[in-house]
Design a protein around this motif. Structure first.
Motif, PDB file in Angstrom:
ATOM      1  N   PHE A  92      -0.214 -17.609  -9.726  1.00  0.00           N
ATOM      2  CA  PHE A  92       0.340 -15.983  -9.940  1.00  0.00           C
ATOM      3  C   PHE A  92       1.536 -15.977  -9.414  1.00  0.00           C
ATOM      4  CE2 PHE A  92      -0.015 -11.702  -8.351  1.00  0.00           C
ATOM      5  CZ  PHE A  92       0.152 -11.112  -9.364  1.00  0.00           C
ATOM      6  N   ARG A  93       1.828 -16.362  -8.307  1.00  0.00           N
ATOM      7  CA  ARG A  93       3.213 -16.299  -7.737  1.00  0.00           C
ATOM      8  C   ARG A  93       4.298 -17.079  -8.651  1.00  0.00           C
ATOM      9  NH1 ARG A  93       3.230 -12.223  -4.584  1.00  0.00           N
ATOM     10  NH2 ARG A  93       1.697 -12.240  -3.068  1.00  0.00           N
ATOM     11  N   GLU A  94       3.826 -18.143  -8.866  1.00  0.00           N
ATOM     12  CA  GLU A  94       4.899 -19.024 -10.158  1.00  0.00           C
ATOM     13  C   GLU A  94       5.126 -18.094 -11.162  1.00  0.00           C
ATOM     14  OE1 GLU A  94       6.474 -21.641  -9.499  1.00  0.00           O
ATOM     15  OE2 GLU A  94       5.670 -22.347  -7.696  1.00  0.00           O
ATOM     16  N   LEU A  95       4.037 -17.313 -11.730  1.00  0.00           N
ATOM     17  CA  LEU A  95       4.202 -16.884 -13.030  1.00  0.00           C
ATOM     18  C   LEU A  95       5.476 -15.578 -13.012  1.00  0.00           C
ATOM     19  CD1 LEU A  95       3.027 -15.862 -15.910  1.00  0.00           C
ATOM     20  CD2 LEU A  95       1.665 -14.216 -14.457  1.00  0.00           C
ATOM     21  N   LEU A  96       5.235 -14.927 -11.482  1.00  0.00           N
ATOM     22  CA  LEU A  96       6.330 -14.022 -11.438  1.00  0.00           C
ATOM     23  C   LEU A  96       7.570 -14.027 -10.604  1.00  0.00           C
ATOM     24  CD1 LEU A  96       3.472 -10.997 -10.827  1.00  0.00           C
ATOM     25  CD2 LEU A  96       4.844 -11.615 -12.828  1.00  0.00           C
ATOM     26  N   LYS A  97       7.496 -15.386  -9.860  1.00  0.00           N
ATOM     27  CA  LYS A  97       8.562 -15.611  -8.968  1.00  0.00           C
ATOM     28  C   LYS A  97      10.028 -15.393  -9.265  1.00  0.00           C
ATOM     29  CE  LYS A  97       9.477 -20.631  -9.903  1.00  0.00           C
ATOM     30  NZ  LYS A  97       9.359 -21.712  -9.334  1.00  0.00           N
ATOM     31  N   ASP A  98      10.482 -15.136 -10.640  1.00  0.00           N
ATOM     32  CA  ASP A  98      11.755 -15.125 -10.894  1.00  0.00           C
ATOM     33  C   ASP A  98      11.861 -13.478 -11.354  1.00  0.00           C
ATOM     34  OD1 ASP A  98      10.367 -14.840 -13.305  1.00  0.00           O
ATOM     35  OD2 ASP A  98      11.934 -15.209 -14.705  1.00  0.00           O
ATOM     36  N   ALA A  99      10.868 -12.705 -11.100  1.00  0.00           N
ATOM     37  CA  ALA A  99      11.084 -11.260 -11.132  1.00  0.00           C
ATOM     38  C   ALA A  99      10.887 -10.702  -9.684  1.00  0.00           C
ATOM     39  CB  ALA A  99       9.840 -10.747 -11.761  1.00  0.00           C
ATOM     40  N   PHE A 100      10.613 -11.698  -8.641  1.00  0.00           N
ATOM     41  CA  PHE A 100      10.751 -11.304  -7.297  1.00  0.00           C
ATOM     42  C   PHE A 100      11.335 -12.660  -6.658  1.00  0.00           C
ATOM     43  CE2 PHE A 100       7.244  -9.250  -9.186  1.00  0.00           C
ATOM     44  CZ  PHE A 100       7.447  -7.655  -8.640  1.00  0.00           C
ATOM     45  N   PRO A 101      12.653 -12.822  -6.654  1.00  0.00           N
ATOM     46  CA  PRO A 101      13.215 -14.095  -6.229  1.00  0.00           C
ATOM     47  C   PRO A 101      13.173 -14.082  -4.666  1.00  0.00           C
ATOM     48  CG  PRO A 101      14.798 -12.372  -7.301  1.00  0.00           C
ATOM     49  CD  PRO A 101      13.377 -12.009  -7.510  1.00  0.00           C
ATOM     50  N   ASN A 102      13.297 -12.995  -4.319  1.00  0.00           N
ATOM     51  CA  ASN A 102      13.528 -13.071  -2.635  1.00  0.00           C
ATOM     52  C   ASN A 102      12.292 -13.226  -1.919  1.00  0.00           C
ATOM     53  OD1 ASN A 102      16.169 -12.789  -2.866  1.00  0.00           O
ATOM     54  ND2 ASN A 102      16.060 -10.641  -3.228  1.00  0.00           N
ATOM     55  N   TYR A 103      10.906 -13.460  -2.836  1.00  0.00           N
ATOM     56  CA  TYR A 103       9.720 -13.331  -1.964  1.00  0.00           C
ATOM     57  C   TYR A 103       9.439 -14.881  -1.968  1.00  0.00           C
ATOM     58  CZ  TYR A 103       5.099 -12.193  -0.865  1.00  0.00           C
ATOM     59  OH  TYR A 103       3.800 -11.798   0.047  1.00  0.00           O
ATOM     60  N   PHE A 104       9.218 -15.110  -0.413  1.00  0.00           N
ATOM     61  CA  PHE A 104       8.749 -16.512  -0.159  1.00  0.00           C
ATOM     62  C   PHE A 104       7.140 -16.862  -0.072  1.00  0.00           C
ATOM     63  CE2 PHE A 104       7.005 -19.130   3.498  1.00  0.00           C
ATOM     64  CZ  PHE A 104       7.529 -20.569   3.135  1.00  0.00           C
ATOM     65  N   PHE A 105       6.694 -17.892  -0.604  1.00  0.00           N
ATOM     66  CA  PHE A 105       5.276 -18.223  -0.848  1.00  0.00           C
ATOM     67  C   PHE A 105       5.450 -19.849  -0.789  1.00  0.00           C
ATOM     68  CE2 PHE A 105       6.428 -18.231  -5.270  1.00  0.00           C
ATOM     69  CZ  PHE A 105       5.867 -19.399  -5.575  1.00  0.00           C
ATOM     70  N   LYS A 106       4.261 -20.345  -0.205  1.00  0.00           N
ATOM     71  CA  LYS A 106       4.172 -21.900  -0.305  1.00  0.00           C
ATOM     72  C   LYS A 106       2.795 -22.214  -0.413  1.00  0.00           C
ATOM     73  CE  LYS A 106       5.192 -26.046   2.859  1.00  0.00           C
ATOM     74  NZ  LYS A 106       6.038 -26.770   2.000  1.00  0.00           N
ATOM     75  N   GLY A 107       2.337 -23.248  -1.409  1.00  0.00           N
ATOM     76  CA  GLY A 107       1.153 -23.713  -1.485  1.00  0.00           C
ATOM     77  C   GLY A 107       1.097 -24.874  -0.554  1.00  0.00           C
ATOM     78  N   VAL A 108      -0.364 -24.938   0.383  1.00  0.00           N
ATOM     79  CA  VAL A 108      -0.433 -26.125   1.046  1.00  0.00           C
ATOM     80  C   VAL A 108      -1.979 -26.396   0.812  1.00  0.00           C
ATOM     81  CG1 VAL A 108      -0.426 -24.603   3.116  1.00  0.00           C
ATOM     82  CG2 VAL A 108      -0.263 -26.977   3.279  1.00  0.00           C
ATOM     83  N   GLN A 109      -2.408 -27.697   0.982  1.00  0.00           N
ATOM     84  CA  GLN A 109      -3.669 -27.951   1.084  1.00  0.00           C
ATOM     85  C   GLN A 109      -4.199 -27.681   2.640  1.00  0.00           C
ATOM     86  OE1 GLN A 109      -3.598 -32.186  -0.020  1.00  0.00           O
ATOM     87  NE2 GLN A 109      -4.113 -31.636  -2.276  1.00  0.00           N
ATOM     88  N   LEU A 110      -5.573 -27.522   2.495  1.00  0.00           N
ATOM     89  CA  LEU A 110      -6.192 -27.139   3.807  1.00  0.00           C
ATOM     90  C   LEU A 110      -5.903 -28.351   4.749  1.00  0.00           C
ATOM     91  CD1 LEU A 110      -8.188 -25.775   5.633  1.00  0.00           C
ATOM     92  CD2 LEU A 110     -10.196 -26.738   4.542  1.00  0.00           C
ATOM     93  N   THR A 111      -6.016 -29.460   4.278  1.00  0.00           N
ATOM     94  CA  THR A 111      -6.127 -30.714   5.237  1.00  0.00           C
ATOM     95  C   THR A 111      -4.691 -30.824   5.732  1.00  0.00           C
ATOM     96  OG1 THR A 111      -5.571 -32.152   3.092  1.00  0.00           O
ATOM     97  CG2 THR A 111      -7.750 -32.132   4.060  1.00  0.00           C
ATOM     98  N   GLU A 112      -3.648 -30.240   5.177  1.00  0.00           N
ATOM     99  CA  GLU A 112      -2.115 -30.114   5.667  1.00  0.00           C
ATOM    100  C   GLU A 112      -1.982 -29.313   6.783  1.00  0.00           C
ATOM    101  OE1 GLU A 112      -0.258 -32.897   4.753  1.00  0.00           O
ATOM    102  OE2 GLU A 112      -1.999 -33.709   4.177  1.00  0.00           O
ATOM    103  N   LEU A 113      -2.635 -28.289   6.781  1.00  0.00           N
ATOM    104  CA  LEU A 113      -2.368 -27.006   7.559  1.00  0.00           C
ATOM    105  C   LEU A 113      -1.915 -27.520   8.942  1.00  0.00           C
ATOM    106  CD1 LEU A 113      -4.754 -24.400   6.454  1.00  0.00           C
ATOM    107  CD2 LEU A 113      -2.327 -24.169   6.189  1.00  0.00           C
ATOM    108  N   THR A 114      -2.610 -28.444   9.616  1.00  0.00           N
ATOM    109  CA  THR A 114      -2.420 -28.812  11.044  1.00  0.00           C
ATOM    110  C   THR A 114      -1.261 -29.392  11.145  1.00  0.00           C
ATOM    111  OG1 THR A 114      -3.868 -30.771  10.720  1.00  0.00           O
ATOM    112  CG2 THR A 114      -5.024 -28.785  11.715  1.00  0.00           C
ATOM    113  N   LYS A 115      -0.828 -30.281   9.997  1.00  0.00           N
ATOM    114  CA  LYS A 115       0.366 -31.151  10.050  1.00  0.00           C
ATOM    115  C   LYS A 115       1.619 -30.495   9.928  1.00  0.00           C
ATOM    116  CE  LYS A 115      -2.398 -34.852   8.199  1.00  0.00           C
ATOM    117  NZ  LYS A 115      -2.599 -35.629   6.818  1.00  0.00           N
TER     118      LYS A 115
END
Length: 393
Positions: A92-115
């Motif tokens: 959803f964020r990827e779909l709208l990211k150029d309409a909201f270019p200054n909005y930060f988001f990042k996808g991360v796997q559960l197993t990577e959160l601690t790293k």
């Protein structure tokens, strides 16, 4: 056409199906929930054929539990991919990211959160499952030390609600990290008509007790709320509809409105209004029209007429989530009668098996400006005054 699935279908929705003779798909889930044989039941095979052959066929589902049925039976259509665009918050964020270019988001796997190196993250931020429901595993994190604490507790939190909902509804294998936006949060029920134009059916102010609160306790709607934001919301929805090529598509939308009155998207729940038949039914209690009929008959609310008799009244949905700190297995009962006495004009109460879903129920109320304190009281309540704990002697 209606696709009904667990956990809940309200009497109001079932009556709507019956009164209008709307086709309802015969699935194992729907038959286990609804015993009325006089409804316009159609087989799964007939439903698929209708959807394949009738270009103007409208489909509404009460629950995201039905997504797996759609992915299995309607994979020839665009519908499964459209649903995933919204159900997965990263897509959803990827779909709208150029309409909201200054909005930060990042996808991360559960197993990577601690790293992750928390010192490189920009706080405050929101951490939540990429595929989620209610406020399960949603956290506002203000600094790096809080980040460490939240991540350490997430595994335990996931264990507590595991099994409540299927993977299509809550999937904790992937999380999304996104910036926290100051502002007010709103929930919207709407649909896109056969021409792809958005129709707003309700706008609800999602009220929080503090900036750390991420719960779903209180949603309020009124003439003032709808008139203030409807135009900007329609503009935002047009952007969404054009990018996702939406037609004949209902949805429940969550947004934030910042101090400049700019809309920032939070999430979109596809093919339904509010979960547990909450906000979908609320339009009737509040404004006297039926949201399901509005969508399935492609109607538009006459807001000018509606507001003539509802100028200074607020209508609210109270989500009685278990924030008491008491484990459900240790609770003997919840005193619904005492709860109702704390509100001047309750409209409808729905009890829920709290041992199964960690929610005591849903309450719809009407509030005047003079007695809005009752909203603040329930917003900050831990509900313990209504709870009887089991005797452990």
């Amino acid at each position: 056409m209606l696709l009904i699935d667990k956990p809940f279908a309200s009497d109001f929705l079932i009556k709507t199906i019956k009164d209008n003779k709307f086709p309802i798909i015969t699935t194992a889930a729907s038959k286990s929930m609804i015993s009325d044989t006089s409804l316009n039941w159609i087989s799964e095979k007939e439903a698929v054929e209708r959807y394949k052959n009738e270009s103007d066929l409208l489909l509404y589902s009460n629950s995201e539990n039905a997504i797996s049925w759609i992915e299995k039976h309607l994979k020839f259509s665009r519908l499964p991919s459209q649903i995933q665009l919204f159900k997965n918050k990263i897509l959803f964020r990827e779909l709208l990211k150029d309409a909201f270019p200054n909005y930060f988001f990042k996808g991360v796997q559960l197993t990577e959160l601690t790293k992750l190196d928390a010192s490189k993250l920009k706080f405050p931020l929101i951490l939540k499952p990429a595929v989620g429901f209610f406020s399960l595993a949603v956290h506002k994190v203000d600094n790096a030390s809080e980040w460490k604490k939240v991540v350490e507790n997430i595994a335990q939190e996931i264990e507590a609600f595991k099994g409540m909902y299927p993977k299509e509804v809550v999937d904790v294998s992937d999380f999304i990290i996104e910036q926290y936006i100051e502002g007010e949060e709103y929930a919207i029920d709407c649909y896109f008509n056969k021409n792809g134009d958005p129709v707003v059916l309700n706008v609800m102010h999602h009220i929080f007790s503090s900036d750390k609160d991420v719960s779903d306790r209180v949603y309020s709607t009124s003439k003032e709320i709808i008139e203030k934001h409807k135009s900007e919301i329609e503009g935002f929805l047009k952007i969404v509809g054009e990018r996702a090529h939406l037609k004949n598509f209902p949805m429940h939308v969550e947004i934030r409105v910042d101090s400049n009155n700019a809309i920032i998207p939070i999430e979109i729940n596809p093919l339904r209004f509010g979960g547990w038949c909450t906000t979908g039914d609320m339009s009737y209690f509040a404004y006297g029209f039926n949201s399901y009929e509005q969508f399935l008959y492609q109607k538009v609310p006459n807001w000018n007429t509606i507001f003539e008799t509802r100028k200074d009244t607020f209508y609210s949905l109270i989500v009685l989530d278990n924030n008491s700190g008491i484990n459900e297995k240790d609770i003997a009962s919840f005193n619904y009668e005492l709860l109702l006495k704390d509100f001047k004009k309750p409209l409808n109460l729905r009890k829920v098996d709290f041992r199964k879903y960690a929610v005591f129920g849903f309450l719809f109320i009407e509030t005047s400006k003079e007695n809005k304190s009752e909203l603040n009281n329930i917003l900050t309540s831990n509900l313990r005054k209504y709870i009887t704990v089991k005797n452990t002697d």
